[in-house]
Design a protein around this motif. Sequence first.
Motif: not given
Length: 201
Positions: A11, A13, A43, A71-72, A110-111, A142
Amino acid sequence: MMASPALALLEFHSIAGGIEAGDAMVKRAPVEQLLSGTIQPGYYLVLVTGEVADVVEAVDAGVLTGGDCLRDRLLLPNVHPGVVAALRGERAPGAANAGAFNALGIVETSTVAAAIVAADAGLKGAEVRLNQLRLGDGLGGKGLALFVGLVSDVDAAVALGGDAVADLVVRRTVVSQLHDEMWGNVNGSGRFGDHFAWPPV
């Protein structure tokens, strides 16, 4: 979506960074499938499936190329089939009168990646079904993993799923005997504007 055992998602940003990383991933290893695209609020997701070694190699390339745009991420070497079904858009039924499905458990993250990890952990550790997996769009980036089953099982799934991504949990809760009217809302699209035919954002 997949027949192979491993699933990974990165993921980003940055959309440009995500495209570059996705390209590096598919060039590095012969993954079974690569799916990518944008989600709100800007994203970029890259999902790969395949044999474990190939997926690990692709993830390494994506992380290296994506750098500070990442981001994740998640890597599930033996993803639960219920997660794959939910990613395809399948939903387990959930209603107050659905017999064994008398509780709803929610892990809000949050992800997007964290919601998938929470769903996988909950499904592997408890006798529940995944009502739905909502990811990114309309959620400000989210994720939501919604479990259904008996209260004790849903409690366990929410605890396991939430603990698996503890620092990325926005909130986790279990609702016993959710009212029929709320089931109707939960089982819909989830967007408030859909009640009034507002255009999608």
